[in-house]
Design a protein around this motif. Structure first.
Motif, PDB file in Angstrom:
ATOM      1  N   UNK A  16       4.361   2.706   2.586  1.00  0.00           N
ATOM      2  CA  UNK A  16       3.787   1.619   3.373  1.00  0.00           C
ATOM      3  C   UNK A  16       3.354   0.493   2.435  1.00  0.00           C
ATOM      4  N   UNK A  17       3.441  -0.733   2.906  1.00  0.00           N
ATOM      5  CA  UNK A  17       2.880  -1.847   2.149  1.00  0.00           C
ATOM      6  C   UNK A  17       1.359  -1.744   2.179  1.00  0.00           C
ATOM      7  N   UNK A  18       0.652  -2.334   1.202  1.00  0.00           N
ATOM      8  CA  UNK A  18      -0.818  -2.228   1.172  1.00  0.00           C
ATOM      9  C   UNK A  18      -1.490  -2.693   2.455  1.00  0.00           C
ATOM     10  N   UNK A  19      -0.910  -3.671   3.151  1.00  0.00           N
ATOM     11  CA  UNK A  19      -1.480  -4.116   4.409  1.00  0.00           C
ATOM     12  C   UNK A  19      -1.044  -3.312   5.604  1.00  0.00           C
ATOM     13  N   UNK A 457      -0.154   9.063   4.211  1.00  0.00           N
ATOM     14  CA  UNK A 457      -0.840   8.290   5.235  1.00  0.00           C
ATOM     15  C   UNK A 457      -0.547   6.801   5.073  1.00  0.00           C
ATOM     16  N   UNK A 458      -0.637   6.085   6.193  1.00  0.00           N
ATOM     17  CA  UNK A 458      -0.654   4.628   6.163  1.00  0.00           C
ATOM     18  C   UNK A 458      -2.028   4.170   5.687  1.00  0.00           C
ATOM     19  N   UNK A 459      -2.135   2.977   5.104  1.00  0.00           N
ATOM     20  CA  UNK A 459      -3.442   2.524   4.596  1.00  0.00           C
ATOM     21  C   UNK A 459      -4.541   2.476   5.648  1.00  0.00           C
ATOM     22  N   UNK A 460      -4.188   2.175   6.914  1.00  0.00           N
ATOM     23  CA  UNK A 460      -5.202   2.113   7.965  1.00  0.00           C
ATOM     24  C   UNK A 460      -5.491   3.476   8.593  1.00  0.00           C
ATOM     25  N   UNK A 461      -4.777   4.527   8.176  1.00  0.00           N
ATOM     26  CA  UNK A 461      -5.027   5.864   8.681  1.00  0.00           C
ATOM     27  C   UNK A 461      -4.563   6.107  10.097  1.00  0.00           C
ATOM     28  N   UNK A 462      -3.738   5.211  10.659  1.00  0.00           N
ATOM     29  CA  UNK A 462      -3.287   5.371  12.035  1.00  0.00           C
ATOM     30  C   UNK A 462      -1.888   5.967  12.138  1.00  0.00           C
ATOM     31  N   UNK A 463      -1.304   6.291  11.033  1.00  0.00           N
ATOM     32  CA  UNK A 463       0.027   6.883  11.039  1.00  0.00           C
ATOM     33  C   UNK A 463       0.346   7.455   9.678  1.00  0.00           C
ATOM     34  N   UNK A 464       1.473   8.145   9.579  1.00  0.00           N
ATOM     35  CA  UNK A 464       1.869   8.729   8.306  1.00  0.00           C
ATOM     36  C   UNK A 464       3.386   8.871   8.246  1.00  0.00           C
TER      37      UNK A 464
END
Length: 486
Positions: A16-19, A457-464
């Motif tokens: 994932x990108x940082x954003x 994980x994605x940075x926002x924790x809403x997916x992986x």
């Protein structure tokens, strides 16, 4: 959970990108960028895999008088053209793509199709390339531990540091990215170099270490302390300041006979978890640097601990779709321990993983003696009396391969076991009475053939991201399900 389609990848190079707005994928010699909201391809590059001039010269020299190669060798040469390392800069502006066996690193710009950069390694070769925290410097580690080169995209210059010990675990940046810390070996002695990243990596400190054979080190989240530890035959951990002052040395009694496997700093730097090849985990505090608690693996799980067990044949019963809750066996539970042969190298014993959650009130532990189990220990808040206890144990039919805490939520865990399913645990489930409870679920991946071997994980924790050997898919939380759960 809402799953995406199955996509191809190579060498598990997906990020994932940082954003969190894009997903980067390396597929052999291609770089593919997709949007996370639609998963439509935004950009794609066919990266030039031609070797550096030095690499080409050395390859031609080695191939002189060599006869026709076998098909197996031809296949190996084809894989040399694959991307070995890739990643995002911290602002998602640039993308790094490295061909380690070719000795080249390419820099791509997401929003400028015509801009690109290329770094060529010299005779020292290339084993690894990655971004520095500033997103404008690239670290290139050479072969044989000769040096690490820091290439600046801003100035176009390079800084060379000689004799790094370990290109995989012998370096770190302070949490704020200001200082680069590198384990080095000079005149057959372990040393540590501290370099100022804001001053073109100027040497600030260079001091000897009390180790005879440095295994690795870890910088505290506050950046005030460094924990260094010995190789696999000596259970010794040293705590130093960034100036090189030795504060303490920890070695348990009695000596377990083997060294340290894993070390994890508490998120606030107050504690340090240390695990070796035995079945004990020592928790050190930052005041005395002595063990304030010892967590030990026991084959008998007390009845006060919550045990979650994967339902048998749940994949066949659900046909690999939907989700199913873990079973909750009652009473004292006995774990199936594996007795390892300590006379053989790399015995299957000890602490395979130590990881704190984001708030530091939960510690995840995986022991090689019980590969199918995940232990979750509960730690009190700073206002409470310090008593660490085993809270939950997750049991599975297959050995756990990968497990990760959610980077944005304190009580959310995901893990995989090399099956066509993914497993989640959370203590944020709200019951009908309004209290938070634990919940553990098995979720099938809706695919004909997919074995989840790793998860990120994605940075926002809403997916992986779920990884198979040469495939991947993403899973995201469904908003409607979140509303109903609340």
């Amino acid at each position: 959970m809402d799953f995406t389609e199955i996509y191809r990848q190579s060498s598990s190079l997906v990020a994932f990108s940082p954003g969190g707005h894009f997903v980067l994928t390396a597929l052999q010699d291609r770089i593919i960028v997709r949007r996370t909201d639609t998963f439509q391809i935004t950009r794609t590059w066919l990266v030039d895999a031609s070797p550096s001039q030095t690499n080409l010269f050395l390859s031609n020299k080695q191939n002189v008088n060599v006869k026709a190669k076998s098909s197996q060798t031809s296949s190996s040469l084809a894989s040399d053209n694959w991307i070995t390392h890739c990643g995002w800069s911290c602002d998602s502006e640039y993308i790094l793509a490295a061909f380690a066996k070719r000795g080249v690193v390419h820099i791509l710009k997401l929003r400028d199709e015509d801009w690109s950069g290329r770094i060529e390694a010299g005779t020292e070769g290339l084993t690894k390339a990655e971004w520095a925290p500033d997103g404008r410097t690239i670290l290139c580690f050479s072969e044989w531990g000769l040096r690490v080169t820091l290439w600046s995209l801003v100035t176009g210059t390079a800084t060379y540091i000689q004799f790094p010990i370990h290109p995989d675990r012998g370096y770190a940046f302070r949490a704020d990215g200001r200082y680069f810390i590198l384990g080095e070996r000079h005149k057959s002695k372990d040393t540590l170099g501290v370099y100022d990243a804001a001053e073109s990596y100027r040497l600030m400190r260079h001091f000897p270490l009390p180790t005879s054979s440095l295994s690795s080190f870890a910088v505290s989240p506050t950046g005030n302390h460094i924990a260094v530890w010995e190789g696999p035959l000596d259970y010794k951990l040293h705590v130093l300041t960034l100036a090189g002052n030795l504060l303490a040395t920890f070695s348990p009694e009695p000596d377990p006979g083997f060294g340290i496997r894993n070390v994890a700093w508490h998120p606030n730097g107050m504690f340090l978890a240390v695990g070796g090849w035995d079945d004990r985990i020592h928790i050190l505090d930052s005041l005395s640097w002595s063990a304030v608690a010892t967590l030990e693996l026991s084959p008998r799980v007390p009845s006060t601990v919550k045990v979650w067990r994967e339902p048998p044949k749940w994949m066949e019963n659900t046909e690999g779709r939907g989700f199913l809750s873990y079973e909750r066996p009652q009473g004292v539970h006995v774990l199936p321990l594996i007795r390892s042969d300590q006379t053989k190298p790399n015995p299957k014993s000890g602490t395979a993983q130590l990881e704190w959650n984001t708030t530091g009130d939960l510690l995840l532990v995986r022991f090689d003696n019980v590969p199918t189990a995940v232990h979750i220990f509960d730690f009190p808040s700073p206002q409470e009396v310090f008593v660490a206890r085993l809270r939950s144990v997750l049991l599975h039919s297959h050995p756990v391969i990968s497990s990760r805490w959610n980077p944005a939520r304190k009580g959310s865990l995901v893990l995989c076991c090399g099956t066509q399913g993914v497993y989640t645990w959370s203590d944020e489930w709200v019951s009908e009475s309004g209290e938070e409870e634990e919940m553990a679920e098995c979720i099938g991946v809706p695919a004909q053939k997919f074995e989840a071997r790793d998860v990120k994980w994605a940075p926002d924790g809403k997916g992986f991201i779920l990884f198979d050997k040469d495939q991947f898919c993403c899973a995201f939380e469904v908003e409607d399900e979140e509303v109903e759960a609340m």
